[in-house]
Design an enzyme around this catalytic site. Structure first.
Site, PDB file in Angstrom:
ATOM      1  N   LYS A  19       0.860  -1.194   0.000  1.00 33.32           N
ATOM      2  CA  LYS A  19       0.000   0.000   0.000  1.00 33.32           C
ATOM      3  C   LYS A  19       0.894   1.240   0.000  1.00 33.32           C
ATOM      4  CE  LYS A  19      -3.930   2.134   2.403  1.00 33.32           C
ATOM      5  NZ  LYS A  19      -4.859   2.103   3.546  1.00 33.32           N
TER       6      LYS A  19
ATOM      7  N   SER B 145      -9.849   2.371   2.398  1.00 31.94           N
ATOM      8  CA  SER B 145      -8.936   3.091   1.546  1.00 31.94           C
ATOM      9  C   SER B 145      -7.921   2.220   0.797  1.00 31.94           C
ATOM     10  CB  SER B 145      -8.148   4.104   2.382  1.00 31.94           C
ATOM     11  OG  SER B 145      -7.352   3.439   3.345  1.00 31.94           O
TER      12      SER B 145
ATOM     13  N   SER C 121     -10.319   0.075   6.547  1.00 35.42           N
ATOM     14  CA  SER C 121      -9.665   0.163   5.239  1.00 35.42           C
ATOM     15  C   SER C 121      -9.049  -1.121   4.713  1.00 35.42           C
ATOM     16  CB  SER C 121      -8.575   1.226   5.273  1.00 35.42           C
ATOM     17  OG  SER C 121      -9.157   2.472   5.044  1.00 35.42           O
TER      18      SER C 121
HETATM   19  N1  GLN Z   1     -13.375   4.554   5.671  1.00 35.74           N
HETATM   20  C1  GLN Z   1     -12.803   5.004   6.910  1.00 35.74           C
HETATM   21  C2  GLN Z   1     -12.459   6.467   6.852  1.00 35.74           C
HETATM   22  O1  GLN Z   1     -12.632   7.031   5.803  1.00 35.74           O
HETATM   23  C3  GLN Z   1     -11.619   4.163   7.281  1.00 35.74           C
HETATM   24  C4  GLN Z   1     -10.355   4.580   6.642  1.00 35.74           C
HETATM   25  C5  GLN Z   1      -9.192   3.737   7.062  1.00 35.74           C
HETATM   26  O2  GLN Z   1      -9.341   2.708   7.721  1.00 35.74           O
HETATM   27  N2  GLN Z   1      -8.014   4.206   6.725  1.00 35.74           N
HETATM   28  O3  GLN Z   1     -12.049   7.022   7.819  1.00 35.74           O
END
Ligand code: GLN
Length: 497
Positions: free
Chosen positions: A66, A141, A165
């Site tokens: 990532k 994400s 994410s």
């Molecule tokens: N979808 C969540 C957010 O936008 C989680 C993001 C993440 O885990 N990095 O905060």
């Protein structure tokens, strides 16, 4: 995990992965490929294997990273403009550990900028497409990492999970995705989002592949003071952890045995599965609800005990998350000032303008929204009403999980209320995007582990002939990670490609 051998060389594995990555270009999975360095490393691994030397537990295995993991190899962007030209002077602990075992990074995967999002549409480099339907989002994400595994480009990919994410994109693309107990894997060298909920984890095709990655990557790190002692690899600790204590208490009242050989915890005995009464399942997608009910019925049939849980504080989790996390984001992102690293606006004529122009052009709209919310909830007039109150509610959520795990060993829930949604459907409606996280964020607030498992597909649609993947998550008490993955191996079948 298929590792390199004399017959199946690391070079052939890496070349094949790179070819597949190029063939899947339209999915926008990778921000950058690491072609030359990967092939060179593969040659070194093959040379070791040819000499009969130990090339590691991940010898020659290509993987995707990532793009928020720092490494001296290549540049890290966190899919943002502000870090676009950033070359890191350090390598993250996770990358070091994976590479010490022979794994080979073939490329960096697309993500929502700074991991803010649930669809990978907030990336500076454009969205990643869903592996099963090119008109839908990959989730986020860590969308690029999930699709890299789902498309069979790599056997595993790294991810970060601050509020879902890893688990949500895993479930949108039909692969396994694991968020460990907070502090199990070092965060050193990973671009911080919200330091009190950020976790490093993995995407793979099975729970047992994830177990291997956990064996390699977990453990205390002097560079991350929030890391826990290495409970994961100390089987004695795992055996005498919460799960076995609970099981001992139940002896006599249920047909449970504690007999286990030394080594890995024995979870052959019936396990109590909690289901949360307070999640209103009538509001979730029917395909997901049916898959959830079916799994519970299957578990019951196999002798597992199903326990209903009251967890009323969970209804505050989403609100708490979207106060605590932006507060931490606003602090963590203050270092991107156009001076210290990354992008600097050339139009600025004063120091003030360097800060404001660089941040304004360097961050995506969602990054700015969170910085503003964070500053607001931390500001002197609103701190008590928002931030402090959210922290108190967070404590209630933590306690609620502790109580729940006195009544059951694992909890099963859907990962998200809907399967992958259409590209563009939610990106201009932040509240509806945030609502997708309602079932994933509570775990991060409590620091407990969760594994997304693929359990089937929705009905076919016009654009997804095979149907869209559906994922459920298994949640365990803190430090039950090893037992959780073993339990998952028992109740899932391999869904690789
Ligand atoms: N979808 C969540 C957010 O936008 C989680 C993001 C993440 O885990 N990095 O905060």
């Amino acid at each position: 995990m298929q590792i390199a051998t004399k017959d199946r060389t690391a070079v052939s594995m890496v070349k094949e992965a790179l070819d597949k990555a190029k063939r899947c270009k339209n999915y926008n999975i990778f921000v950058s490929l690491n072609e030359e360095a990967a092939i060179k490393r593969a040659e070194e691994i093959d040379a070791k294997i040819a000499k009969g030397e130990d090339a590691g537990r991940l010898a020659g295995v290509p993987y995707a990273l990532k793009d928020n993991f720092l490494s001296r190899e290549g540049a890290t962007t966190a899919s943002s403009k502000i870090l676009e030209p950033f070359k890191s002077p350090i390598t993250s602990t996770t990358v070091k550990k994976l590479e010490a075992e022979g794994a080979i990074m073939i490329g960096r995967t697309n993500m929502d900028s700074f991991a803010h999002g649930s669809s990978t549409e907030n990336s500076y480099f454009g969205p990643t497409l869903n592996a099963y339907d090119e008109t839908r989002v990959a989730g986020g994400s860590s969308g690029g990492s999930a699709v890299a595994v789902a498309k069979g480009i790599v056997q595993f990919a790294t991810g970060t999970d601050t509020g879902g994410s890893i688990r949500q994109p895993a479930s949108f693309n039909g692969v396994f995705g694991f968020k460990p107990t907070y502090g199990t894997i070092s965060r050193y060298g990973v671009v911080a989002m919200a330091s009190s909920t950020d976790c490093i984890g993995f995407f793979a095709n099975s729970a047992s592949d994830i177990d291997l990655l956990m064996q390699i990557c977990s453990g205390q790190d002097p560079y991350d003071m929030t890391t826990l002692p290495d409970y994961y690899n100390e089987s004695e600790q795992a055996v005498s952890g919460d799960l076995s204590r609970q099981r001992e208490r139940r002896i006599g009242s249920s047909p449970v045995t504690t007999g286990r050989a030394t080594g890995a915890p024995d979870i052959a005995a019936p396990v109590r599965i909690g289901i949360i009464k307070d999640f209103d399942l009538s509001k979730i997608d029917k395909n997901i609800k049916d898959a959830f009910d079916k799994k519970i019925a299957e578990l019951k049939e196999s002798g597992y005990e199903i326990v209903e849980l009251d967890m009323p504080a969970l209804k505050y989790a989403l609100a708490v998350y979207y106060i605590v996390v932006p507060a931490e984001i606003s602090s963590n992102l203050s270092r991107h000032d156009g001076v210290r690293y990354g992008y600097r606006s050339k139009d600025a004529k004063s120091l003030e303008e360097v800060y404001s122009f660089s941040r304004n052009l360097g961050f995506m709209p969602e990054n700015k929204r969170r910085i503003m919310i964070g500053n607001f909830v931390l500001s002197s007039g609103f701190y008590d009403a928002y931030y402090l109150k959210a922290q108190k509610a967070r404590t209630l959520i933590i306690k609620e999980y502790e109580n729940a795990f006195k009544k059951c060993d694992f909890i099963l829930t859907p990962v998200s209320p809907n399967p992958a949604f259409k590209l563009g459907e939610k990106v201009n409606d932040p509240i509806s995007m945030y609502l997708e996280d309602v079932m994933s964020v509570p775990l991060n607030l409590a620091g407990v582990p969760g594994l997304a498992i693929p359990v089937g597909r929705t009905e076919p649609t016009d654009t997804a002939k095979e149907g869209l993947p559906i994922g459920l998550q298994i949640v365990g008490p803190r430090r039950s990670d090893k037992a959780l993955l073993e339990f998952a191996s028992k109740i899932t079948k391999r869904e690789g490609k």
